[in-house]
Design a protein around this motif. Structure first.
Motif, PDB file in Angstrom:
ATOM      1  N   ARG A   1      16.199  49.863  29.186  1.00 49.88           N
ATOM      2  CA  ARG A   1      16.084  51.350  29.228  1.00 49.88           C
ATOM      3  C   ARG A   1      16.051  51.953  30.868  1.00 49.88           C
ATOM      4  NH1 ARG A   1      12.097  50.082  25.700  1.00 49.88           N
ATOM      5  NH2 ARG A   1      10.659  50.177  27.262  1.00 49.88           N
ATOM      6  N   GLU A   2      15.434  51.312  31.540  1.00 52.19           N
ATOM      7  CA  GLU A   2      15.561  51.731  32.910  1.00 52.19           C
ATOM      8  C   GLU A   2      17.077  51.694  33.760  1.00 52.19           C
ATOM      9  OE1 GLU A   2      11.134  50.097  34.122  1.00 52.19           O
ATOM     10  OE2 GLU A   2      12.789  49.279  35.087  1.00 52.19           O
ATOM     11  N   ALA A   3      17.773  50.576  33.520  1.00 46.28           N
ATOM     12  CA  ALA A   3      18.821  50.398  34.035  1.00 46.28           C
ATOM     13  C   ALA A   3      19.914  51.393  33.207  1.00 46.28           C
ATOM     14  CB  ALA A   3      19.262  48.990  33.905  1.00 46.28           C
ATOM     15  N   GLY A   4      19.866  51.718  32.040  1.00 44.05           N
ATOM     16  CA  GLY A   4      20.758  52.538  31.369  1.00 44.05           C
ATOM     17  C   GLY A   4      22.047  52.031  31.146  1.00 44.05           C
ATOM     18  N   ASP A   5      22.872  52.613  31.788  1.00 41.91           N
ATOM     19  CA  ASP A   5      24.455  52.191  31.640  1.00 41.91           C
ATOM     20  C   ASP A   5      24.914  51.380  32.718  1.00 41.91           C
ATOM     21  OD1 ASP A   5      25.128  53.617  29.608  1.00 41.91           O
ATOM     22  OD2 ASP A   5      25.807  55.452  30.578  1.00 41.91           O
ATOM     23  N   SER A   6      24.200  50.880  33.591  1.00 40.93           N
ATOM     24  CA  SER A   6      24.622  49.931  34.613  1.00 40.93           C
ATOM     25  C   SER A   6      23.500  48.884  34.953  1.00 40.93           C
ATOM     26  CB  SER A   6      24.897  50.892  35.934  1.00 40.93           C
ATOM     27  OG  SER A   6      23.839  51.554  36.193  1.00 40.93           O
ATOM     28  N   PRO A   7      23.247  47.980  34.112  1.00 39.20           N
ATOM     29  CA  PRO A   7      22.465  46.986  34.300  1.00 39.20           C
ATOM     30  C   PRO A   7      22.940  45.931  35.288  1.00 39.20           C
ATOM     31  CG  PRO A   7      23.529  46.623  32.373  1.00 39.20           C
ATOM     32  CD  PRO A   7      23.958  47.820  32.867  1.00 39.20           C
ATOM     33  N   THR A   8      22.173  45.239  36.100  1.00 40.83           N
ATOM     34  CA  THR A   8      22.615  44.205  37.125  1.00 40.83           C
ATOM     35  C   THR A   8      22.222  43.018  36.612  1.00 40.83           C
ATOM     36  OG1 THR A   8      20.849  44.205  38.263  1.00 40.83           O
ATOM     37  CG2 THR A   8      22.652  45.869  39.073  1.00 40.83           C
ATOM     38  N   VAL A   9      22.812  41.661  37.084  1.00 44.35           N
ATOM     39  CA  VAL A   9      22.564  40.393  36.717  1.00 44.35           C
ATOM     40  C   VAL A   9      21.232  40.274  37.254  1.00 44.35           C
ATOM     41  CG1 VAL A   9      23.352  38.214  37.269  1.00 44.35           C
ATOM     42  CG2 VAL A   9      25.015  39.758  36.756  1.00 44.35           C
ATOM     43  N   GLU A  10      20.855  40.689  38.673  1.00 52.94           N
ATOM     44  CA  GLU A  10      19.770  40.116  39.202  1.00 52.94           C
ATOM     45  C   GLU A  10      18.669  40.826  38.517  1.00 52.94           C
ATOM     46  OE1 GLU A  10      19.556  40.271  43.464  1.00 52.94           O
ATOM     47  OE2 GLU A  10      17.287  40.147  43.405  1.00 52.94           O
ATOM     48  N   GLY A  11      18.832  42.212  38.006  1.00 56.57           N
ATOM     49  CA  GLY A  11      17.724  42.829  37.482  1.00 56.57           C
ATOM     50  C   GLY A  11      17.590  42.027  35.920  1.00 56.57           C
ATOM     51  N   ALA A  12      18.492  41.918  35.258  1.00 60.46           N
ATOM     52  CA  ALA A  12      18.268  41.247  34.016  1.00 60.46           C
ATOM     53  C   ALA A  12      17.673  39.618  34.295  1.00 60.46           C
ATOM     54  CB  ALA A  12      19.544  40.784  33.204  1.00 60.46           C
TER      55      ALA A  12
ATOM     56  N   PRO B   1      16.281  33.835  20.552  1.00 61.34           N
ATOM     57  CA  PRO B   1      16.302  35.355  20.322  1.00 61.34           C
ATOM     58  C   PRO B   1      16.218  35.947  21.825  1.00 61.34           C
ATOM     59  CG  PRO B   1      14.859  34.675  18.685  1.00 61.34           C
ATOM     60  CD  PRO B   1      15.224  33.234  19.546  1.00 61.34           C
ATOM     61  N   VAL B   2      15.243  35.155  22.540  1.00 57.81           N
ATOM     62  CA  VAL B   2      15.200  35.814  23.975  1.00 57.81           C
ATOM     63  C   VAL B   2      16.264  35.359  24.872  1.00 57.81           C
ATOM     64  CG1 VAL B   2      13.682  34.012  24.761  1.00 57.81           C
ATOM     65  CG2 VAL B   2      13.640  35.977  26.015  1.00 57.81           C
ATOM     66  N   VAL B   3      16.980  34.366  24.615  1.00 58.51           N
ATOM     67  CA  VAL B   3      17.880  33.978  25.562  1.00 58.51           C
ATOM     68  C   VAL B   3      19.297  34.658  25.006  1.00 58.51           C
ATOM     69  CG1 VAL B   3      19.698  31.973  26.065  1.00 58.51           C
ATOM     70  CG2 VAL B   3      17.216  31.607  26.030  1.00 58.51           C
ATOM     71  N   LEU B   4      19.449  34.868  23.810  1.00 57.93           N
ATOM     72  CA  LEU B   4      20.484  35.670  23.453  1.00 57.93           C
ATOM     73  C   LEU B   4      20.652  37.319  23.980  1.00 57.93           C
ATOM     74  CD1 LEU B   4      21.418  34.069  20.040  1.00 57.93           C
ATOM     75  CD2 LEU B   4      22.644  33.852  22.129  1.00 57.93           C
ATOM     76  N   LYS B   5      19.121  37.694  23.878  1.00 57.82           N
ATOM     77  CA  LYS B   5      19.191  39.025  24.367  1.00 57.82           C
ATOM     78  C   LYS B   5      19.516  39.157  25.831  1.00 57.82           C
ATOM     79  CE  LYS B   5      17.145  43.163  24.458  1.00 57.82           C
ATOM     80  NZ  LYS B   5      17.492  44.119  23.492  1.00 57.82           N
ATOM     81  N   LEU B   6      19.043  38.287  26.758  1.00 59.54           N
ATOM     82  CA  LEU B   6      19.313  38.081  28.083  1.00 59.54           C
ATOM     83  C   LEU B   6      20.771  37.971  28.342  1.00 59.54           C
ATOM     84  CD1 LEU B   6      18.919  37.437  31.044  1.00 59.54           C
ATOM     85  CD2 LEU B   6      18.777  34.851  30.415  1.00 59.54           C
ATOM     86  N   VAL B   7      21.564  36.953  27.551  1.00 61.52           N
ATOM     87  CA  VAL B   7      23.046  36.992  27.413  1.00 61.52           C
ATOM     88  C   VAL B   7      23.599  38.304  27.298  1.00 61.52           C
ATOM     89  CG1 VAL B   7      24.945  36.015  26.180  1.00 61.52           C
ATOM     90  CG2 VAL B   7      23.093  34.475  27.188  1.00 61.52           C
ATOM     91  N   GLY B   8      23.295  38.929  26.250  1.00 63.60           N
ATOM     92  CA  GLY B   8      23.707  40.419  25.946  1.00 63.60           C
ATOM     93  C   GLY B   8      23.613  41.163  27.205  1.00 63.60           C
ATOM     94  N   ILE B   9      22.520  41.340  27.659  1.00 63.52           N
ATOM     95  CA  ILE B   9      22.453  42.273  29.166  1.00 63.52           C
ATOM     96  C   ILE B   9      23.605  41.650  30.264  1.00 63.52           C
ATOM     97  CG2 ILE B   9      21.022  43.206  30.595  1.00 63.52           C
ATOM     98  CD1 ILE B   9      18.657  42.915  29.038  1.00 63.52           C
ATOM     99  N   LEU B  10      23.802  40.386  30.219  1.00 61.46           N
ATOM    100  CA  LEU B  10      24.688  39.732  31.323  1.00 61.46           C
ATOM    101  C   LEU B  10      25.930  40.191  31.012  1.00 61.46           C
ATOM    102  CD1 LEU B  10      22.982  36.268  31.744  1.00 61.46           C
ATOM    103  CD2 LEU B  10      22.727  38.299  33.205  1.00 61.46           C
TER     104      LEU B  10
ATOM    105  N   SER C   1      34.434  36.133  30.726  1.00 66.15           N
ATOM    106  CA  SER C   1      34.499  35.656  29.536  1.00 66.15           C
ATOM    107  C   SER C   1      33.021  35.037  29.158  1.00 66.15           C
ATOM    108  CB  SER C   1      35.378  34.289  29.788  1.00 66.15           C
ATOM    109  OG  SER C   1      34.734  33.468  30.394  1.00 66.15           O
ATOM    110  N   ASP C   2      32.984  34.886  27.657  1.00 68.92           N
ATOM    111  CA  ASP C   2      31.727  34.515  27.399  1.00 68.92           C
ATOM    112  C   ASP C   2      31.217  33.012  27.886  1.00 68.92           C
ATOM    113  OD1 ASP C   2      31.420  36.743  26.006  1.00 68.92           O
ATOM    114  OD2 ASP C   2      31.594  35.870  23.962  1.00 68.92           O
ATOM    115  N   GLU C   3      32.484  32.270  27.890  1.00 67.39           N
ATOM    116  CA  GLU C   3      32.153  30.925  28.564  1.00 67.39           C
ATOM    117  C   GLU C   3      31.465  30.820  29.929  1.00 67.39           C
ATOM    118  OE1 GLU C   3      34.821  31.959  26.953  1.00 67.39           O
ATOM    119  OE2 GLU C   3      35.956  30.175  26.327  1.00 67.39           O
ATOM    120  N   ASP C   4      32.104  31.915  30.801  1.00 68.84           N
ATOM    121  CA  ASP C   4      31.506  32.142  32.293  1.00 68.84           C
ATOM    122  C   ASP C   4      29.757  32.384  32.021  1.00 68.84           C
ATOM    123  OD1 ASP C   4      33.454  31.024  33.635  1.00 68.84           O
ATOM    124  OD2 ASP C   4      34.275  33.196  34.028  1.00 68.84           O
ATOM    125  N   ILE C   5      29.593  33.267  31.016  1.00 72.95           N
ATOM    126  CA  ILE C   5      28.188  33.776  30.860  1.00 72.95           C
ATOM    127  C   ILE C   5      27.131  32.566  30.463  1.00 72.95           C
ATOM    128  CG2 ILE C   5      26.745  35.424  29.752  1.00 72.95           C
ATOM    129  CD1 ILE C   5      28.546  36.864  31.271  1.00 72.95           C
TER     130      ILE C   5
END
Lengths: 225, 225
Positions: free
Chosen positions: B91-102, B147-156, B164-168
């Motif tokens: 919510r805080e990051a809006g349209d521009s989440p960062t890797v470090e923030g996640a 669930p929590v890991v896939l949530k993180l992956v979604g933000i990343l 690519s998904d592989e890199d993530i």
DNA sequence: ATTATCTATAGATCTATAGATAATGC
DNA sequence: ATTATCTATAGATCTATAGATAATGC
């Protein structure tokens, strides 16, 4: 078909001994890699290769000794190869070693060994990863792998002369965690990624890991804490 | 001293049940964290808190159920806290989440929970790390933490839209390996660094980890392979 | 003569269950 | 009446050892 084309039916005692020992070590290596020291019985090991439990005692005395023999058998090879790779890199790099260069010598050399070494080396990798965070495994890790790790750390310090020792050691701590998670091949990444990534795919790890970790080290510069 | 200042001597049956269950889980959590599923007997658990072995059966049926109960007891808390932190960050990051923030939402939230939660939470962290690469632990990891890991992956993925998904997923694989190595607190970093770093020093890890791993992710851009 | 392997078995330990005892709860 | 806890024990399994057997080695 003449007699010269096949192995002699008779083995010398020395050959027989060596073969039995290798078979026992292979079986134990596989089983320990799956279930750990306490999750494997001497009977499991013996049954896997169709011998009697007592033969394991005959050659290894007890389970703890068998465990240590499994660890030691290949430890010298992986440690030696990496030390050699690090020394070669040091000579090549001269006065300006890089973090990524040192990590490539350390990581890629090892990933190659397991991947190209076939089934048994992959089992050994999983065995090391499996026991690396157990009381039994911890002291064996120290004993067999401290020299190569401290060699790596030494080069990293030269590559990052303004870094604190703490930053170097914590960076190594991250690297080894990621490496152990790779060697363990639990299949978790396969399931998480719905089959996109494979635990067995060490080349995919090698493509990414040294670069990833080197960037991590470099990011610790000028930490404002 | 009046009666109101001390606990009533009598406990209700419900209280007694709850207390016994908690004691058994605490003891099992500690022992499993050190020695794994197969390295702990029901007698070990019972002896540690001075009850009879049969009482463990009475409450948990068998060892496998006890193991799963230990895993499940705190899994929801750590998972829930991290999901909440990730959602807040989104919510805080809006349209521009960062890797470090996640990664900070994912990692720092968890490291805080263990470090500030005291002895029992530290034991649980070691327990999870200890069993994360075992057949018994793997499916529990999937069940409780996907669930929590896939949530993180979604933000990343949103932070790295051209990846690519592989890199993530491989990046996450490195992160979780480093995290498990931290939670395990084997003491290896202590010995390697001659006491300079301490396995228990989660604040030191928190100071470095999200930044380190974020830089790693960013380095995978434009891999020339 | 030596050594690799097997047979037989002792002794310890572990899990699990049946049933007794003692406390709480209504 | 229900439930928490303990006693007693069955049955399985595990490690380890003693001693027998069968092959190789000189």
């Amino acid at each position: 078909m003449t007699n010269t084309t096949r192995k002699p039916a008779r083995r010398s005692k020395a050959e027989q001994r060596a073969e039995s020992i290798e078979q026992i070590l292979d079986a134990a290596e596989f089983l320990f890699s799956k279930n750990g020291l306490h999750g494997v019985t001497l009977r499991d090991v013996a049954n896997r290769i169709g011998i009697h439990t007592t033969l394991v005692h005959y050659y290894f005395n007890d389970k703890q000794h068998l465990f240590e023999a499994v660890f030691a058998r290949r430890a010298g090879v992986t440690s030696g190869r990496r030390i050699e790779a690090l020394e070669t890199y040091e000579r090549e790099a001269g006065d300006s070693p890089t973090v990524e260069g040192a990590l490539r010598a350390f990581l890629d050399t090892d990933l190659d060994l397991y991947y190209e070494g076939g089934k048994h080396w992959m089992n050994y990798a999983a065995f090391c990863a499996r026991v690396s965070n157990t009381p039994e495994g911890a002291e064996l890790m120290d004993k067999h792998f401290d020299p190569v790790v401290l060699k790596l750390v030494g080069i990293l310090k030269r590559a990052l002369p303004d870094y604190s020792d703490e930053d170097i050691f914590w960076g190594y701590h991250f690297v080894t965690g990621a490496l152990m998670n790779t060697l363990a091949r639990t299949g978790r990444i396969d399931r998480l990624s719905s089959g996109l990534c494979k635990s067995d795919d060490f080349p995919a790890v090698k493509d990414r890991m040294a670069r990833f970790m080197a960037a991590g080290f470099l990011s610790l510069k000028d930490r404002d804490l």
